[in-house]
Design an enzyme around this catalytic site. Structure first.
Site, PDB file in Angstrom:
ATOM      1  N   TRP A 168       0.814  -1.212   0.000  1.00 26.16           N
ATOM      2  CA  TRP A 168       0.000   0.000   0.000  1.00 26.16           C
ATOM      3  C   TRP A 168       0.848   1.263   0.000  1.00 26.16           C
ATOM      4  O   TRP A 168       0.374   2.315  -0.439  1.00 26.16           O
ATOM      5  CB  TRP A 168      -0.991  -0.033   1.162  1.00 26.16           C
ATOM      6  N   ASP A 239     -13.402  -9.890  14.451  1.00 24.95           N
ATOM      7  CA  ASP A 239     -13.292 -10.895  13.388  1.00 24.95           C
ATOM      8  C   ASP A 239     -14.481 -10.702  12.465  1.00 24.95           C
ATOM      9  O   ASP A 239     -15.632 -10.921  12.851  1.00 24.95           O
ATOM     10  CB  ASP A 239     -13.309 -12.295  13.995  1.00 24.95           C
ATOM     11  N   PHE A 240     -14.232 -10.261  11.230  1.00 24.76           N
ATOM     12  CA  PHE A 240     -15.357  -9.930  10.345  1.00 24.76           C
ATOM     13  C   PHE A 240     -16.101 -11.155   9.838  1.00 24.76           C
ATOM     14  O   PHE A 240     -17.191 -11.029   9.281  1.00 24.76           O
ATOM     15  CB  PHE A 240     -14.928  -9.017   9.187  1.00 24.76           C
ATOM     16  N   HIS A 258     -10.046 -12.189  -2.646  1.00 23.43           N
ATOM     17  CA  HIS A 258      -9.283 -13.165  -3.432  1.00 23.43           C
ATOM     18  C   HIS A 258      -8.754 -14.329  -2.596  1.00 23.43           C
ATOM     19  O   HIS A 258      -8.312 -15.331  -3.152  1.00 23.43           O
ATOM     20  CB  HIS A 258      -8.141 -12.473  -4.195  1.00 23.43           C
ATOM     21  N   ASN A 305      -0.845 -18.011  -7.077  1.00 22.35           N
ATOM     22  CA  ASN A 305      -0.401 -17.883  -5.689  1.00 22.35           C
ATOM     23  C   ASN A 305      -1.542 -18.162  -4.715  1.00 22.35           C
ATOM     24  O   ASN A 305      -1.333 -18.754  -3.656  1.00 22.35           O
ATOM     25  CB  ASN A 305       0.174 -16.498  -5.429  1.00 22.35           C
TER      26      ASN A 305
END
Length: 348
Positions: A168, A239-240, A258, A305
Site C-alpha cells: 500500500w 473478526d469480520f 481473493h 499464488n
C-alpha cells in the site's frame, strides 16, 4: 507467446530461456536484500569494491563479486573501473525501492517473497495436481487453516504485515483515488492490517474518519511496529467472519475477497450489506483478470499464488459484479489503475 514466435525464436529459444531463468533473477535480488547489499551502498558516500562489501557484510569476496556483477547485469547496480578495481554503486531504483531505509522500500515485500512464497511455489506441481494450497507440505499447517499458516509465528506475522504495508506504500494512493470517496464520512478498512491503506485514505479524505478493523493479534502488532506519529487512523479489534462489524458509510476489502471461495465471499458481502447504511458502499481492491482470463500476466500469477497459499483466486470484473449484486449491492463501478491492483465500488 506461441502465436508470436518469430523464426529466430524457433531457431534459438531466447525468450523461453529467459523465462526458465526468471527464478534465478528473483533470487539474485532476494539474496542481495537479505545480505544488506542495498542498505550498505545507500549509506556509502562513494562506490565500493566487492572486497569492501564482502568485508562489511561478512561474505566471501568471490561470492559477493559474482552477486554484484549479476546485479549490474540486470541493471540494478552500476559499476565503474578505477585503477583496475571494479567499484559498485546503487541505481536510483535500488536506492528508492530495495534499500530498507527508503520511505518507498519494498524490502519487506521481498523478504516475504523469498522466505515464504518461494518455498510454497516449490510445491506448485502438487497444488495444481491436488487443487489445494500447500501449507501443510511446506509449513506443516492444515490446508483449511489459511491464516493460521500465515500467522504461524510472531516473526511470520510481521513478515506478512510488512508485505501488506509495502503493497500500500506503493499502490495505496492510486487505489484510494480511483473513485471520489469524499461523500463517505466514516470508512472502515476490514482486515486493514498495518493501516497503510487506511492512512492513504485518511490523507486523501481528511474530513472522513478512517478505522482499521482486524484481529486482536494483528492490531497489537500494527500498533507496536507500524504506528506513526500524528496517526489519525483508529484501530478496532474483531473478526469480520465470526463477529459483528462496526457501522460505516464505506467498507474497504483490500485483497480479502481473493483469499476465499465464492461461498465464503458471499457470506461476508451479505454481512456488510446488512450492516451498511443506505447510500453506503463497499470498495473491493484486487488484481483483476481480463474477462477472457488471458491476462494481465501478473493477475494470472497472483491467482496461482492463491492456489498454492490460500483458498481463493483472482477474478474478472464480471465475477465481482455478480457477487456484489447477488448480495444486494448495485451501481457497481470498476476502475483499472494500470498497476498491480484495481478497484471496484458498489453502493447499497
Amino acid at each position: 507467446m506461441a502465436e508470436h514466435l518469430s523464426q529466430s525464436e524457433l531457431d534459438y529459444p531466447f525468450k523461453l530461456l529467459e523465462y526458465f531463468n526468471g527464478f534465478r533473477v528473483s533470487k539474485v535480488i532476494f539474496s542481495a536484500c537479505e545480505l544488506g547489499v542495498f542498505d550498505l551502498l545507500l549509506k556509502s558516500q562513494e562506490p565500493l569494491s566487492a572486497q569492501h562489501v564482502a568485508q562489511e557484510l561478512s561474505t566471501s569476496v568471490d561470492g559477493m563479486e559474482r552477486l554484484l556483477d549479476a546485479l549490474v547485469g540486470i541493471e540494478i547496480l552500476e559499476v565503474e573501473n578505477t585503477d583496475g578495481t571494479a567499484l559498485y554503486s546503487s541505481s536510483d531504483v535500488a536506492n528508492l525501492y530495495l534499500a530498507k531505509g527508503s520511505a518507498k522500500s519494498l524490502y519487506d515485500m521481498i523478504i516475504y517473497q523469498s522466505q515464504t512464497i518461494y518455498p510454497l511455489w516449490n510445491n506448485m506441481v502438487d497444488a495444481v495436481r491436488e487443487g489445494k494450497n500447500q501449507n501443510e507440505k511446506t509449513f506443516g499447517i492444515p490446508p483449511e487453516e489459511v491464516f493460521q499458516a500465515i500467522y504461524r509465528s510472531e516473526e511470520e506475522m510481521l513478515k506478512f504485515m510488512g508485505l501488506m504495508n509495502s503493497s500500500w506504500v506503493l499502490d495505496g494512493h492510486d487505489i484510494v483515488t480511483a473513485f471520489n470517496l469524499s461523500c463517505f464520512q466514516s470508512i472502515v478498512d476490514l482486515g486493514g492490517c498495518t493501516g497503510a491503506l487506511a492512512r492513504e485514505m485518511a490523507k486523501a479524505y481528511p474530513s472522513s474518519s478512517v478505522t482499521v478493523f482486524d484481529l486482536p493479534q494483528v492490531v497489537e502488532m500494527a500498533q507496536k511496529h507500524f504506528c506513526q506519529e500524528s496517526d489519525t487512523v483508529v484501530f478496532q479489534t474483531g473478526d469480520f467472519f465470526s463477529g459483528e462489524i462496526p457501522p460505516a458509510d464505506l467498507y474497504v476489502l483490500a485483497r480479502i475477497i481473493h483469499d476465499w471461495p465464492e461461498e465464503k465471499c458471499l457470506t461476508l458481502l451479505k454481512k456488510i450489506f446488512d450492516t451498511c447504511k443506505p447510500g453506503g458502499g463497499v470498495l473491493l481492491v484486487e488484481a483483476m483478470l481480463f474477462e477472457n482470463r488471458r491476462g494481465p500476466v501478473m493477475a494470472q500469477i497472483f491467482s496461482l499464488n492463491m492456489l498454492v497459499q490460500a483458498e481463493g483466486r483472482e477474478r474478472p470484473p464480471s465475477e465481482y459484479t455478480h457477487m456484489l449484486t447477488k448480495t444486494g449491492f448495485h451501481n457497481v463501478q470498476v476502475c483499472r489503475t494500470g498497476k498491480s491492483y484495481d478497484a471496484i465500488l458498489a453502493t447499497r
